[in-house]
Design an enzyme around this catalytic site. Structure first.
Site, PDB file in Angstrom:
ATOM      1  N   CYS A  55       0.861  -1.170   0.000  1.00 17.45           N
ATOM      2  CA  CYS A  55       0.000   0.000   0.000  1.00 17.45           C
ATOM      3  C   CYS A  55       0.910   1.237   0.000  1.00 17.45           C
ATOM      4  O   CYS A  55       1.836   1.320   0.813  1.00 17.45           O
ATOM      5  CB  CYS A  55      -0.897   0.006   1.233  1.00 17.45           C
ATOM      6  SG  CYS A  55      -1.840   1.531   1.427  1.00 17.45           S
ATOM      7  N   ASP A  62      -0.173  -6.075   0.276  1.00 17.65           N
ATOM      8  CA  ASP A  62      -1.402  -6.441  -0.407  1.00 17.65           C
ATOM      9  C   ASP A  62      -1.130  -7.716  -1.191  1.00 17.65           C
ATOM     10  O   ASP A  62      -0.064  -7.877  -1.780  1.00 17.65           O
ATOM     11  CB  ASP A  62      -1.846  -5.336  -1.368  1.00 17.65           C
ATOM     12  CG  ASP A  62      -2.369  -4.112  -0.636  1.00 17.65           C
ATOM     13  OD1 ASP A  62      -3.170  -4.284   0.296  1.00 17.65           O
ATOM     14  OD2 ASP A  62      -1.969  -2.994  -0.996  1.00 17.65           O
TER      15      ASP A  62
END
Length: 158
Positions: A55, A62
């Protein structure tokens, strides 16, 4: 007929036991080889079930899947180099939508495919899954670009 050494000149990573894994975005690792069937329109699909990125705001990891499908023209992406390229996103901070578009644009610059699409199927974060889709086609494949984009929209309505 097997490939000869001249056809494999640009493929340096496959079979190389000294593979170096980059921990930052590294598009220069991508390699290609000649398409032996440029007169045919055929689809190549590559699936990366363990894609990771960060992120850009929080730095949290992620996780998701990346699915790349393309109709090659003259050059095709070599799969080990693609694996190393996708691995290079591991410490790269960008939104899911950006990652999908960056991957597509890098592969267009590398191969000049007749058609390409990149789909991200990211795991939920905060109860929301993000499923970005980007595609591109040359002048002969513009109808396909529109059809696939609309089909992708329809798939997410269900």
């Amino acid at each position: 007929m097997p490939r000869n050494n001249d056809e494999l000149k640009g493929v340096t990573l496959l079979g190389n036991q000294n593979t170096k894994y980059e921990f930052g975005y590294t598009p220069e690792v991508l390699e290609t080889f000649d398409n032996k069937h440029p007169e045919n329109d055929y689809l190549v699909t590559l699936h990366c079930p363990e894609f990771t990125s960060l992120c850009p705001k929080t730095g949290q990891p992620d996780f998701g899947r990346i699915i790349i499908s393309y109709i090659p023209r003259v050059r095709m992406v070599e799969s080990k180099s693609l694996k190393l390229y996708l691995f290079s996103f591991r410490n790269h901070g960008d939104f899911h939508e950006d990652c999908v578009n960056i991957i597509m644009k890098d592969l267009i610059a590398l191969m000049d495919p007749k058609y390409i699409e990149v789909k991200g199927l990211f795991n939920p974060r905060g109860g929301i899954s993000i499923l970005p889709f980007a595609n591109y086609g040359d002048a002969d494949h513009q109808d396909m670009v529109k059809q696939r984009l609309l089909a992708n929209l329809d798939n997410h309505k269900r």
